[in-house]
Design an enzyme around this catalytic site. Structure first.
Site, PDB file in Angstrom:
ATOM      1  N   LYS A  22     -19.834  21.743 -22.047  1.00 56.25           N
ATOM      2  CA  LYS A  22     -18.860  20.756 -21.550  1.00 56.25           C
ATOM      3  C   LYS A  22     -19.061  20.493 -20.061  1.00 56.25           C
ATOM      4  O   LYS A  22     -19.125  19.344 -19.625  1.00 56.25           O
ATOM      5  CB  LYS A  22     -17.439  21.283 -21.797  1.00 56.25           C
ATOM      6  CG  LYS A  22     -16.361  20.540 -21.028  1.00 56.25           C
ATOM      7  CD  LYS A  22     -14.995  21.125 -21.246  1.00 56.25           C
ATOM      8  CE  LYS A  22     -14.600  22.242 -20.326  1.00 56.25           C
ATOM      9  NZ  LYS A  22     -14.091  21.852 -19.007  1.00 56.25           N
ATOM     10  N   ASN A  23     -19.152  21.574 -19.282  1.00 60.05           N
ATOM     11  CA  ASN A  23     -19.159  21.400 -17.827  1.00 60.05           C
ATOM     12  C   ASN A  23     -20.495  20.905 -17.282  1.00 60.05           C
ATOM     13  O   ASN A  23     -20.596  20.592 -16.092  1.00 60.05           O
ATOM     14  CB  ASN A  23     -18.728  22.694 -17.131  1.00 60.05           C
ATOM     15  CG  ASN A  23     -17.238  22.947 -17.322  1.00 60.05           C
ATOM     16  OD1 ASN A  23     -16.516  22.066 -17.782  1.00 60.05           O
ATOM     17  ND2 ASN A  23     -16.787  24.150 -16.987  1.00 60.05           N
ATOM     18  N   CYS A 117      -2.476  21.489 -11.446  1.00 62.86           N
ATOM     19  CA  CYS A 117      -3.345  22.117 -12.432  1.00 62.86           C
ATOM     20  C   CYS A 117      -2.796  23.494 -12.789  1.00 62.86           C
ATOM     21  O   CYS A 117      -2.325  24.219 -11.913  1.00 62.86           O
ATOM     22  CB  CYS A 117      -4.738  22.256 -11.839  1.00 62.86           C
ATOM     23  SG  CYS A 117      -5.859  23.116 -12.911  1.00 62.86           S
ATOM     24  N   ARG A 122      -6.137  23.275  -6.700  1.00 63.04           N
ATOM     25  CA  ARG A 122      -7.516  22.780  -6.817  1.00 63.04           C
ATOM     26  C   ARG A 122      -7.706  21.529  -5.959  1.00 63.04           C
ATOM     27  O   ARG A 122      -7.734  20.404  -6.465  1.00 63.04           O
ATOM     28  CB  ARG A 122      -7.861  22.502  -8.274  1.00 63.04           C
ATOM     29  CG  ARG A 122      -7.868  23.760  -9.104  1.00 63.04           C
ATOM     30  CD  ARG A 122      -8.144  23.482 -10.550  1.00 63.04           C
ATOM     31  NE  ARG A 122      -9.543  23.189 -10.806  1.00 63.04           N
ATOM     32  CZ  ARG A 122     -10.008  22.866 -12.017  1.00 63.04           C
ATOM     33  NH1 ARG A 122      -9.203  22.804 -13.034  1.00 63.04           N
ATOM     34  NH2 ARG A 122     -11.290  22.631 -12.193  1.00 63.04           N
ATOM     35  N   ASP A 308     -14.254  31.238 -15.836  1.00 66.31           N
ATOM     36  CA  ASP A 308     -13.920  30.642 -17.143  1.00 66.31           C
ATOM     37  C   ASP A 308     -13.989  31.653 -18.289  1.00 66.31           C
ATOM     38  O   ASP A 308     -13.681  31.301 -19.431  1.00 66.31           O
ATOM     39  CB  ASP A 308     -14.856  29.456 -17.437  1.00 66.31           C
ATOM     40  CG  ASP A 308     -14.601  28.288 -16.498  1.00 66.31           C
ATOM     41  OD1 ASP A 308     -13.543  28.272 -15.855  1.00 66.31           O
ATOM     42  OD2 ASP A 308     -15.471  27.405 -16.406  1.00 66.31           O
ATOM     43  N   VAL A 330     -12.270  33.293  -7.705  1.00 65.66           N
ATOM     44  CA  VAL A 330     -12.512  31.843  -7.698  1.00 65.66           C
ATOM     45  C   VAL A 330     -11.177  31.110  -7.812  1.00 65.66           C
ATOM     46  O   VAL A 330     -10.870  30.228  -7.008  1.00 65.66           O
ATOM     47  CB  VAL A 330     -13.468  31.439  -8.846  1.00 65.66           C
ATOM     48  CG1 VAL A 330     -13.697  29.932  -8.833  1.00 65.66           C
ATOM     49  CG2 VAL A 330     -14.794  32.185  -8.727  1.00 65.66           C
ATOM     50  N   ARG A 400      -9.652  20.575 -25.820  1.00 67.75           N
ATOM     51  CA  ARG A 400     -10.264  19.896 -24.676  1.00 67.75           C
ATOM     52  C   ARG A 400     -11.670  20.419 -24.425  1.00 67.75           C
ATOM     53  O   ARG A 400     -12.523  19.679 -23.946  1.00 67.75           O
ATOM     54  CB  ARG A 400      -9.433  20.130 -23.406  1.00 67.75           C
ATOM     55  CG  ARG A 400      -8.146  19.343 -23.362  1.00 67.75           C
ATOM     56  CD  ARG A 400      -7.526  19.469 -21.997  1.00 67.75           C
ATOM     57  NE  ARG A 400      -8.589  19.470 -21.007  1.00 67.75           N
ATOM     58  CZ  ARG A 400      -8.563  20.126 -19.850  1.00 67.75           C
ATOM     59  NH1 ARG A 400      -7.507  20.824 -19.528  1.00 67.75           N
ATOM     60  NH2 ARG A 400      -9.577  20.077 -19.013  1.00 67.75           N
TER      61      ARG A 400
HETATM   62  N1  EPU Z   1     -12.099  24.361  -3.827  1.00 62.48           N
HETATM   63  C1  EPU Z   1     -11.650  23.983  -2.591  1.00 62.48           C
HETATM   64  N2  EPU Z   1     -11.899  22.717  -2.173  1.00 62.48           N
HETATM   65  C2  EPU Z   1     -12.596  21.826  -2.926  1.00 62.48           C
HETATM   66  C3  EPU Z   1     -13.041  22.228  -4.198  1.00 62.48           C
HETATM   67  C4  EPU Z   1     -12.775  23.503  -4.617  1.00 62.48           C
HETATM   68  O1  EPU Z   1     -11.039  24.765  -1.877  1.00 62.48           O
HETATM   69  O2  EPU Z   1     -12.797  20.691  -2.481  1.00 62.48           O
HETATM   70  C5  EPU Z   1     -11.819  25.735  -4.316  1.00 62.48           C
HETATM   71  C6  EPU Z   1     -11.007  25.719  -5.594  1.00 62.48           C
HETATM   72  O3  EPU Z   1      -9.628  25.626  -5.319  1.00 62.48           O
HETATM   73  C7  EPU Z   1     -11.408  27.028  -6.237  1.00 62.48           C
HETATM   74  C8  EPU Z   1     -12.876  27.149  -5.853  1.00 62.48           C
HETATM   75  O4  EPU Z   1     -13.045  26.324  -4.715  1.00 62.48           O
HETATM   76  O5  EPU Z   1     -10.705  28.096  -5.675  1.00 62.48           O
HETATM   77  C9  EPU Z   1     -13.839  26.742  -6.927  1.00 62.48           C
HETATM   78  O6  EPU Z   1     -13.521  25.474  -7.440  1.00 62.48           O
HETATM   79  P1  EPU Z   1     -14.615  24.467  -7.975  1.00 62.48           P
HETATM   80  O7  EPU Z   1     -14.572  23.221  -7.161  1.00 62.48           O
HETATM   81  O8  EPU Z   1     -15.931  25.156  -8.097  1.00 62.48           O
HETATM   82  O9  EPU Z   1     -14.065  24.119  -9.418  1.00 62.48           O
HETATM   83  P2  EPU Z   1     -14.242  22.753 -10.147  1.00 62.48           P
HETATM   84  O10 EPU Z   1     -15.533  22.158  -9.787  1.00 62.48           O
HETATM   85  O11 EPU Z   1     -13.019  21.936  -9.996  1.00 62.48           O
HETATM   86  C10 EPU Z   1     -15.524  23.715 -12.220  1.00 62.48           C
HETATM   87  C11 EPU Z   1     -15.299  23.775 -13.698  1.00 62.48           C
HETATM   88  C12 EPU Z   1     -14.160  24.729 -13.999  1.00 62.48           C
HETATM   89  C13 EPU Z   1     -14.536  26.085 -13.449  1.00 62.48           C
HETATM   90  C14 EPU Z   1     -14.832  26.001 -11.948  1.00 62.48           C
HETATM   91  C15 EPU Z   1     -15.323  27.297 -11.355  1.00 62.48           C
HETATM   92  C16 EPU Z   1     -16.013  21.613 -14.441  1.00 62.48           C
HETATM   93  C17 EPU Z   1     -15.670  20.299 -15.027  1.00 62.48           C
HETATM   94  N3  EPU Z   1     -15.014  22.435 -14.185  1.00 62.48           N
HETATM   95  O12 EPU Z   1     -14.297  23.239 -11.665  1.00 62.48           O
HETATM   96  O13 EPU Z   1     -14.053  24.789 -15.414  1.00 62.48           O
HETATM   97  O14 EPU Z   1     -13.483  26.996 -13.652  1.00 62.48           O
HETATM   98  O15 EPU Z   1     -15.843  25.008 -11.726  1.00 62.48           O
HETATM   99  O16 EPU Z   1     -16.464  27.735 -11.977  1.00 62.48           O
HETATM  100  O17 EPU Z   1     -17.169  21.899 -14.235  1.00 62.48           O
HETATM  101  C18 EPU Z   1     -12.974  25.154 -17.459  1.00 62.48           C
HETATM  102  O18 EPU Z   1     -14.005  24.743 -18.025  1.00 62.48           O
HETATM  103  O19 EPU Z   1     -12.035  25.736 -18.080  1.00 62.48           O
HETATM  104  C19 EPU Z   1     -12.848  24.973 -16.019  1.00 62.48           C
HETATM  105  C20 EPU Z   1     -11.682  25.036 -15.395  1.00 62.48           C
END
Ligand code: EPU
Length: 465
Positions: A22-23, A117, A122, A308, A330, A400
């Site tokens: 998915k991701n 969320c 996030r 995850d 994370v 989802r």
């Molecule tokens: N963060 C910030 N600022 C940003 C972005 C992120 O502070 O601009 C922080 C977040 O709050 C968090 C950490 O950095 O504490 C990591 O967040 P990240 O941005 O890596 O998460 P994401 O890209 O929004 C993806 C996956 C998530 C997975 C996370 C971590 C997708 C679509 N989603 O989310 O997947 O948990 O990376 O590996 O790729 C899931 O599949 O259940 C899911 C939530």
């Protein structure tokens, strides 16, 4: 809304195949916005999140079609559109992945901020920081990100945040940087296999990205990208969920279409707690021990234990012999599954970004409520292991992100029924014996008043008014 009725205690035996990730699929679908021609993606799982992103892409002028061979074809037919509306984005945060490709290819983007969320705070500040560094003008107004750039210029970007790297943030900045003039470097880039898969897809289209899978990416800008065919990597989180399912339910399961390297941290955890793991090419065979040992683990960015899988591992360790500590670095607030696991008999105490688990021998079936995607998976795993029947409500969270998970598990011995969550279909999962149904034989006048109430006040509370 659907719910699952799960009869626990049935070991899993046989073979299951993992779907595409998915991701990885979501940012790659979004990046197809930037391609000339028709992109064909194989291995895109059939999930609610994929349907939601398809709707977002259609609203952005893409023709998106699931073909009979199960591939997904995406073609940009109207490149004037640039608005990703709140009504769609609020349903799925990953919609924000359209920001970078839109800005890189169309020079402008208007994308709703995703909002709250269930797994914690996030923000997308790092996404915006990276895009601004490339020269985009970005404002936030009425809940939307407005981004504009007549040209993007390559530069050096540091993308680390307080919680490490950002996965979709790296994807967004990468998709814009491939169009920037000159050279861009991204340091503290996310190293997750899903980011690597996106990078490989972009390179196949003509992008020039080096360093994929490392925290330092070097990108040489190009003028255009030509659409290609691409096969999405297997879903490492689904694979981990299936391995943990077999460990908790008991039995021996062969899990096919796995890249074991992507799962190194999870496989290490499973081996450390006493699970039998055999790796053969693209297959992992898991053999459950009688009882697992406790372990202290921490979820970290890749190649660490994925956040995850944190909820599923918490469910697993709740049945370990001894005390375990699970920390999430994370998403330090991703613990909504704990109160529900406790309804099933788990003994867990939350301490900040950690949970302290005192393992119990058996969990007991209960009616529980899913709060997010991975929490739902954790509850399903606990229900497979539990004595008796469990009811898991709000399984739309599970839908989802997992493709036909209950069907896959049923094929190897689980007993999961999907039913409409209506009051009249709600099974009576709590069946008390006649003796248990008798009122407690306690005379209310025997109960001493609590220390903080005077006798008079206590009597007022105790006597029905
Ligand atoms: N963060 C910030 N600022 C940003 C972005 C992120 O502070 O601009 C922080 C977040 O709050 C968090 C950490 O950095 O504490 C990591 O967040 P990240 O941005 O890596 O998460 P994401 O890209 O929004 C993806 C996956 C998530 C997975 C996370 C971590 C997708 C679509 N989603 O989310 O997947 O948990 O990376 O590996 O790729 C899931 O599949 O259940 C899911 C939530």
């Amino acid at each position: 809304m659907d719910m699952f009725v799960v009869r626990g205690g049935r070991p899993l035996r046989g073979r299951v195949t993992v779907s595409g990730a998915k991701n990885a699929a979501l940012p790659i679908m979004a990046a197809a916005l930037a391609a000339n021609g028709t992109t064909v993606l194989h291995g895109v799982p059939d999930l609610v999140d994929v349907t939601t992103l398809s709707q977002v892409l259609r609203s952005l002028g893409m023709f998106v079609e699931r073909r009979p061979d199960n591939s997904l074809a995406l073609t940009a037919v109207d490149e004037q559109r640039c608005l990703a509306d709140y009504e769609l984005v609020r349903r799925m945060r990953a919609s924000v992945c359209v920001l970078g490709p839109l800005l890189g290819r169309r020079g402008r983007a208007c994308v709703s901020l995703p909002g709250g969320c269930n797994i914690g705070h996030r923000p997308i500040d790092l996404h915006l920081k990276g895009l601004r560094a490339l020269g985009a003008q970005i404002t936030i107004d009425r809940g939307y990100v407005f981004a504009r750039a007549d040209r993007l210029i390559g530069t050096d970007i540091y993308l680390g945040g307080s919680f490490g790297s950002t996965v979709t943030g790296t994807c967004n900045v990468l998709c814009a940087a491939v169009f920037a003039e000159g050279v861009t470097t991204i340091s503290a880039a996310a190293c997750e296999p899903e980011v690597v898969d996106l990078g490989r897809y972009l390179n196949a289209m003509g992008a020039r990205i080096e360093g994929l899978g490392t925290p330092l990416l070097r990108i040489e800008g190009v003028h255009s990208l030509a659409a290609v065919e691409h096969t999405v990597i297997p879903d490492r989180i689904e694979a981990a969920t299936l391995l943990i399912a077999a460990t908790m339910a008991g039995g021996r399961l062969q899990v096919d279409n796995v890249d074991a390297q992507h799962l190194a941290a999870v496989i290490d955890v499973l081996r450390m707690v006493g699970v039998g793991i055999e790796i053969r090419d693209r297959t992992v065979i898991v053999t459950a021990p009688d009882r697992i040992r406790s372990l202290d683990i921490t979820a970290l960015p890749y190649p660490g234990i994925p956040t995850d899988v944190q909820a599923q591992l918490t469910a697993l360790l709740s049945t370990a012999e001894g005390i375990s500590v699970v920390t999430d670095k994370v998403f330090p607030d991703r613990f909504m599954h704990i109160p529900e696991l406790m309804r099933m008999g788990a003994n867990v105490r939350r301490e900040g970004a950690s949970s302290i688990i005192s393992g119990v021998k058996t969990l007991s079936g209960a009616c529980v409520m899913a709060s997010d995607l991975r929490a739902s998976a954790a509850l399903l795993l606990a229900a497979l292991a539990a004595d008796g029947e469990s009811v898991i409500r709000r399984v739309y969270h599970l839908d989802r992100g997992y493709e036909r998970l209950e069907q896959k598990l049923n094929q190897v011995g689980a007993d999961i029924t999907r039913v409409a969550d209506l009051p009249e279909t709600m099974p009576n999962s709590l069946q008390l014996s006649e003796a248990e149904q008798q009122p407690l034989a306690v005379d209310a006048s025997d109960v001493p008043p609590p220390k903080f109430l005077s006798k008079g006040e206590f009597d007022r509370y105790r006597t029905p008014q």
